[in-house]
Design a protein around this motif. Structure first.
Motif, short mmCIF file in Angstrom:
data_model
loop_
_atom_site.label_atom_id
_atom_site.label_comp_id
_atom_site.label_asym_id
_atom_site.label_seq_id
_atom_site.Cartn_x
_atom_site.Cartn_y
_atom_site.Cartn_z
N SER A 17 35.81 -50.37 -25.41
CA SER A 17 36.70 -48.96 -25.77
C SER A 17 37.59 -49.52 -26.87
N GLY A 18 38.01 -48.43 -27.80
CA GLY A 18 38.86 -48.89 -28.83
C GLY A 18 38.81 -47.63 -29.81
N ILE A 19 39.30 -47.71 -31.05
CA ILE A 19 39.35 -46.90 -32.14
C ILE A 19 38.54 -47.21 -32.79
N TYR A 20 37.51 -46.04 -33.31
CA TYR A 20 36.39 -46.37 -34.27
C TYR A 20 36.33 -45.33 -35.24
N ASN A 21 35.56 -45.76 -36.50
CA ASN A 21 35.20 -44.84 -37.54
C ASN A 21 33.74 -45.03 -37.31
N VAL A 22 33.17 -43.63 -37.53
CA VAL A 22 31.95 -43.71 -37.44
C VAL A 22 31.18 -43.02 -38.64
N LEU A 23 30.11 -44.10 -38.79
CA LEU A 23 29.35 -43.71 -40.02
C LEU A 23 27.95 -43.49 -39.91
N PHE A 24 27.52 -42.65 -40.86
CA PHE A 24 25.95 -42.23 -40.52
C PHE A 24 25.41 -42.30 -42.08
N MET A 25 24.01 -42.72 -41.92
CA MET A 25 23.27 -42.46 -43.40
C MET A 25 21.66 -42.08 -42.79
N MET A 26 21.12 -41.31 -43.95
CA MET A 26 20.13 -40.68 -43.53
C MET A 26 19.13 -40.98 -45.00
N TYR A 27 17.96 -41.37 -44.52
CA TYR A 27 17.22 -41.86 -45.90
C TYR A 27 15.69 -41.55 -45.85
#
Length: 124
Positions: A82-92
């Motif tokens: 648990s915690g504070i997150y940034n969510v990154l996404f990549m599609m190729y």
């Protein structure tokens, strides 16, 4: 002298056992996050030649956690502390022979304290 060594060894054994048993208590809580990747409100469905990555990155640094994505229905799941997150996404799409794009940030400062179901919208 033998009695002192025996007593010390027994005491050491019980103390070590107590510490090992209690080491897991009160540790960091692991949360499970599930949801769907969506584009324009519909599930993201891609072909098998498409590379998808979903990363949960702790705001304060540390290990990055990957989501497991199902290509056939766009659902995902991930487990991390648990915690504070940034969510990154990549599609190729490898079949299109285009340069690999930079990851896009889907959410920032996401405070996840418990198991969560969360759909993530991808702007395309």
């Amino acid at each position: 002298m033998t009695q002192i060594n025996l007593t010390r060894n027994i005491l050491f054994f019980f103390l070590s056992t107590f510490l090992l048993i209690n080491a897991g208590c009160g540790g960091t809580k692991i949360v499970n996050v599930k949801g769907n990747l969506k584009t324009k409100g519909k599930p993201l469905v891609v072909n098998s030649k498409t590379i998808l990555t979903l990363q949960f990155i702790p705001k304060d640094g540390g290990n990055t956690f990957s989501g497991k994505i199902k290509f056939e229905d766009g659902s995902y799941e991930a487990s991390f502390p648990s915690g504070i997150y940034n969510v990154l996404f990549m599609m190729y799409d490898t079949s299109r022979k285009l340069p690999i794009p930079k990851p896009i940030e889907l959410r920032s400062n996401l405070d996840i304290k418990a198991d969560t179901f969360m759909d993530l919208e991808i702007d395309s």
